[in-house]
Design a protein around this motif. Structure first.
Motif, PDB file in Angstrom:
ATOM      1  N   CYS A  12       0.819  -1.204   0.000  1.00 56.25           N
ATOM      2  CA  CYS A  12       0.000   0.000   0.000  1.00 56.25           C
ATOM      3  C   CYS A  12       0.860   1.264   0.000  1.00 56.25           C
ATOM      4  O   CYS A  12       2.026   1.257   0.382  1.00 56.25           O
ATOM      5  N   LYS A  13       0.244   2.321  -0.472  1.00 49.17           N
ATOM      6  CA  LYS A  13       0.781   3.671  -0.362  1.00 49.17           C
ATOM      7  C   LYS A  13      -0.363   4.647  -0.588  1.00 49.17           C
ATOM      8  O   LYS A  13      -1.011   4.623  -1.631  1.00 49.17           O
ATOM      9  N   ILE A  19      -8.443   1.299   1.415  1.00 49.44           N
ATOM     10  CA  ILE A  19      -7.841   0.183   2.151  1.00 49.44           C
ATOM     11  C   ILE A  19      -8.722  -0.295   3.305  1.00 49.44           C
ATOM     12  O   ILE A  19      -8.677  -1.482   3.674  1.00 49.44           O
ATOM     13  N   ALA A  20      -9.545   0.578   3.870  1.00 51.96           N
ATOM     14  CA  ALA A  20     -10.456   0.132   4.926  1.00 51.96           C
ATOM     15  C   ALA A  20     -11.427  -0.914   4.384  1.00 51.96           C
ATOM     16  O   ALA A  20     -11.746  -1.901   5.055  1.00 51.96           O
ATOM     17  N   VAL A  39       2.987  -4.109   3.553  1.00 54.02           N
ATOM     18  CA  VAL A  39       4.200  -3.368   3.195  1.00 54.02           C
ATOM     19  C   VAL A  39       3.770  -1.993   2.718  1.00 54.02           C
ATOM     20  O   VAL A  39       3.115  -1.855   1.681  1.00 54.02           O
ATOM     21  N   ASP A  40       4.129  -0.975   3.482  1.00 53.01           N
ATOM     22  CA  ASP A  40       3.777   0.401   3.124  1.00 53.01           C
ATOM     23  C   ASP A  40       5.008   1.133   2.624  1.00 53.01           C
ATOM     24  O   ASP A  40       6.066   1.095   3.246  1.00 53.01           O
ATOM     25  N   GLN A  87      -3.031  -9.684  -2.103  1.00 53.85           N
ATOM     26  CA  GLN A  87      -4.224  -8.856  -2.256  1.00 53.85           C
ATOM     27  C   GLN A  87      -3.788  -7.402  -2.258  1.00 53.85           C
ATOM     28  O   GLN A  87      -3.214  -6.914  -1.289  1.00 53.85           O
ATOM     29  N   ASN A  88      -4.063  -6.693  -3.332  1.00 53.89           N
ATOM     30  CA  ASN A  88      -3.725  -5.279  -3.384  1.00 53.89           C
ATOM     31  C   ASN A  88      -4.553  -4.495  -2.377  1.00 53.89           C
ATOM     32  O   ASN A  88      -5.680  -4.876  -2.045  1.00 53.89           O
ATOM     33  N   SER A  89      -4.027  -3.379  -1.933  1.00 53.09           N
ATOM     34  CA  SER A  89      -4.769  -2.554  -0.977  1.00 53.09           C
ATOM     35  C   SER A  89      -5.977  -1.883  -1.615  1.00 53.09           C
ATOM     36  O   SER A  89      -6.836  -1.351  -0.907  1.00 53.09           O
TER      37      SER A  89
END
Length: 305
Positions: A12-13, A19-20, A39-40, A87-89
């Motif tokens: 994520c970024k 993302i919630a 991983v941010d 899983q993508n954010s």
């Protein structure tokens, strides 16, 4: 403490807009035997505040350190599970059994990888809806050019140890891994009833950035060499195909945008392919050019997925 069967990796970024939903969907799944690794890469919005409401192993890196293949390999090294789920954010599970169905594919020992079906967001424009209809069918097999797709996918960690995600180019790490698996007789299954919502309405700048790095990557994945004749042919075919689809959908305003979009789409791929060819011939392992092209055209403020 019992070792989890599955490790879920989420990158994520600046994903606080979605993302919630992605995390709520994940922790509402019928399959619960998983650990979450997030991983941010330098979020400056409320992403990390949201993430910290969920049990996870949070890894923070600098934005400039984000290279997809390297980041995935690092995260998998931390994973305890035998099956690694991605899983993508910005991928939101649309049913409570998506993860269960995806993981169930590995009950067959022959299956080494699997990926789910992606449905575009409600606001997706016509050309995006068309691409997703073709790439992720309701039933049957996915088209051959989709070898693996990480917005929702999974692989066996034991097979990853044989071939880690490549770092020769900045993009298409999932395509390269899936292509390697297929070439080495490792079965990858498309699980059409493991469903997430995921899509992007890319503007012309973003299309250029994405296609540039894909063109570069294809040199290393397929040894693909592009030329202007191929560009022109693809432009004409794709423009005609899109036009016919838009006519059927009665989307005449959007249809006017097709030539510009398809030109950028094909030209960016050609330019990236030329860079990849030059790098490969010279043995140049510097992937930073592709990263900078993406950041310049896509924007450095949010996740690139």
């Amino acid at each position: 403490m019992t070792k989890p069967r599955v490790s879920v990796i989420m990158r994520c970024k600046n994903s606080d807009w979605v993302i919630a939903q992605a995390l709520a969907g994940l922790f509402s799944q019928t399959f619960r035997d998983f650990e979450l690794i997030v991983v941010d890469s330098g979020s400056t919005d409320k992403t990390l505040e949201i993430v910290k409401h969920y049990p996870c192993n949070l890894i923070e890196i600098e934005a400039k350190a984000y290279y997809p293949g390297k980041v995935l390999n690092m995260a998998i090294e931390h994973a305890q599970g035998d099956i690694i789920v991605f899983q993508n954010s910005d991928s939101v599970p649309l049913c409570e059994y998506s993860l269960e169905r995806l993981v169930a594919a590995f009950d067959d020992a022959q299956i080494k990888g699997a990926f789910g079906r992606q449905i575009p967001r409600p606001e997706a424009v016509t050309w995006v809806r068309r691409d997703y209809e073709i790439s992720f069918p309701v039933c049957g097999e996915a088209p051959p050019w989709i070898t693996l797709s990480l917005p929702l996918a999974a692989i066996r960690k034991s097979i990853w140890k044989e071939h880690k995600f490549y770092v020769d180019a900045w993009a298409s790490e999932d395509t390269e891994w899936g292509n390697w698996a297929r070439n080495n007789n490792h079965a990858i299954k498309y699980v059409a009833d493991a469903i997430v919502m995921h899509s992007h309405n890319y503007n012309l700048k973003e299309i250029y950035g994405r296609r540039f790095v894909e063109g570069e990557a294809d040199v290393f994945i397929y040894n693909n060499r592009d030329n202007v004749f191929k560009v022109c042919k693809r432009f004409l075919v794709s423009t005609l195909r899109d036009t016919l689809y838009h006519i059927r959908q009665v989307e005449f305003i959007e249809m006017l945008k097709i030539p510009a979009r398809r030109f950028v789409y094909q030209w960016a791929y050609y330019k990236g392919n030329k860079l990849g060819t030059k790098r490969k011939l010279r043995g140049n392992d510097d992937t930073s050019v592709g990263q900078q092209i993406v950041l310049k055209h896509y924007g450095s403020e949010r996740e690139i997925s």
